[in-house]
Structure formats: C-alpha cells, structure tokens
Motif scaffolding. Sequence first.
Motif, mmCIF file in Angstrom:
data_model
loop_
_atom_site.group_PDB
_atom_site.id
_atom_site.type_symbol
_atom_site.label_atom_id
_atom_site.label_comp_id
_atom_site.label_asym_id
_atom_site.label_seq_id
_atom_site.Cartn_x
_atom_site.Cartn_y
_atom_site.Cartn_z
ATOM 1 N N TYR A 234 0.802 -1.220 0.000
ATOM 2 C CA TYR A 234 0.000 0.000 0.000
ATOM 3 C C TYR A 234 0.839 1.276 0.000
ATOM 4 O O TYR A 234 0.332 2.347 0.346
ATOM 5 C CB TYR A 234 -0.941 -0.010 1.202
ATOM 6 N N ARG B 9 -9.322 10.908 3.239
ATOM 7 C CA ARG B 9 -8.272 10.492 2.309
ATOM 8 C C ARG B 9 -7.691 11.710 1.601
ATOM 9 O O ARG B 9 -8.385 12.390 0.838
ATOM 10 C CB ARG B 9 -8.824 9.487 1.293
ATOM 11 N N ARG C 13 -5.670 6.164 -2.687
ATOM 12 C CA ARG C 13 -5.152 4.888 -2.182
ATOM 13 C C ARG C 13 -4.690 4.026 -3.342
ATOM 14 O O ARG C 13 -5.411 3.889 -4.343
ATOM 15 C CB ARG C 13 -6.252 4.157 -1.410
ATOM 16 N N THR D 4 0.353 5.584 6.351
ATOM 17 C CA THR D 4 -0.299 5.615 5.044
ATOM 18 C C THR D 4 0.013 6.959 4.386
ATOM 19 O O THR D 4 0.299 7.952 5.079
ATOM 20 C CB THR D 4 -1.818 5.465 5.189
#
Length: 310
Positions: A126, A305, A309, A150
């Motif tokens: 990821y 977000r 992604r 992330t």
Amino acid sequence: MSDTAPPPALVEPDPDAESILPTPLAPRRRRRRWVAGLAVGLAVVTVAALAVVGTRANAGIRATEEAQDRWVAEAEAAFESIPLLSDDEIATLRRSRNDRHVELAESLGVGPPDTRGEADSLAQRYDFVRVATDSLYVVLPTTASLPLLTPSAAASLDSIAVRFRDRLATVGLPPFRFAVSSLWRTGADQAALRGRNVNAAAGRSSHEYGTTYDITYNPTRYSPAPDALPPPPRVDPRVPGFLEPTVRERLIREQRDALDRLAADYPSRLTAALGRALIELEDEGVLVVVRERRQPVYHVTVARRLVPRP
C-alpha cells in the motif's frame, strides 16, 4: 746665466678655505637619509592605515553583535506575544474520543498487522511512507512502533508542520520543529505497550492501522529547524573579508544556541501555537486530535483520504 727655469713654488692648501669639489661620501649620506625618512614615513602611514582598518573592523563586529542581540530580543518578544492555550481551547483539543479515532482508522487505514513481518508486507503493498526527521519535524527513536504511515496520514503530518510554521511566522518567529514519538504499531507492539503505558488502548488502537501518530509537547522536544537562522547577509560590511568567515561562524553558532535556549524557555508558547494549528486542521476535516491527559502528547488520526489509495 742658466736657461733652466726654477720649479714653481709649492702652494700649501689653506685648511680654512672651502673646497669647491664635493667629497665622494656626500651623495651616499643624502641617499641614506632619504631612505631612512621614506621608511619612517611609510611606517607612520602603515600604522595609521592599520589603525583605521582595525577601528572600522571593530565597529563592524560590534554592529554585527548588536544586530544579533536585537534579533534575539525580538524573538523573545514574539514568543511572549503568543497567548497560552485557554481552557476552552484545551477542551476543544479533547473533543474527539478514542472511538472516533478507531472508527476513522478502520475506514482509512490498513491492517491491523499482528507482526512486523505482516506490517512490512502491507507497507510495500500500500505504498506506506517512511517518516524520518527532516526540516519539518523530528521523529524520536523508538522500538514500540514502526516509522511508517499511510500516504494520507503522512500528508496530514506535513500539513501540521506547515501550519505550525505559518503560525510562528505570523508573529515574526523562525521555524521550529515538534517531535513525533509514536507511529504505526503492530498487534504485538500494542500488547507490549499496554504493560507500561496507561494511555495504550485496551482494545484495538488507531495506531495499528497506519493512520495515527503521537506528537509530543514535552518541554525538551521542540528544536529549531535547520533553516531557522535569519538569511544572509548577517555580517556588517565593515568587517574585512579575511575576518568574515570567522565572524560568520561564531555568529551562526551563537544564533543556534539562542534558538535552542528559546525553545527551552518557551515550550508552552510553542505548544499553544501547535495546538491552534491542530484545531484549525480538525475544523477543516483534515484530522482528529485528542490532547492526552497522562502523557504529554497530541494523539492525531487522519480524518479523510488526502492521497489516492493505491
């Protein structure tokens, strides 16, 4: 009668009479006197010139030091102009409870991994961002978490640093860095932490999804950024070129020492500026934050977000 004339009588020189021919030593004496006079004149001129240069250099060094003192005094006044966090602001920094952090982490994060091996696999899949000390913040060494987030969480951390800088610049302060103390934890990391950290969640923690990090506001954790020094020129132009490197080196060292002292003297003001930056970003929906009670940290989770992604 003899044809031979008698020799002329010898005339003895008069010792008192002035000679019409100069002695051969006279030009040498005059040259020596001229050279000696010239040397004395040059020495006087050189001493005078050096005195002028020295006086000018000293004046330039004094002016440089006075400018440095003014800069430090202005920075101290700017720190004192930052209001401390009010009770209402502290309450605002505690409005997002742990359940909200976990809810967002489960929605926006990855995992949770149970082991470091699983975490490495997920991070590669990821495109996790490795978070390291740079000009915006300092990442404290720890064995209780991985320095990975992330992409959206890493972007939110950068947003905090930029907003924090902006708030300091508004009052005329150079950039300072805050410290990040904890990032992505595996299940094993979280379980081990529960035994020694009263703030470690009993159930799932938002730290286990790569979306959450802690920013410490411990007084010893703020530090000047590498670009915190005022821009050149910093040395007065009256300082001679051959002295400028030495003066500049000393000036930079003194400026760095002054910034370190200011960070240590005004941590509550820096914490207030950081807290207001966090409130702004939470109001904008970028993140959620809770100011923990038993540990001097802001617990932060990205709220939407910010990066697509993978």
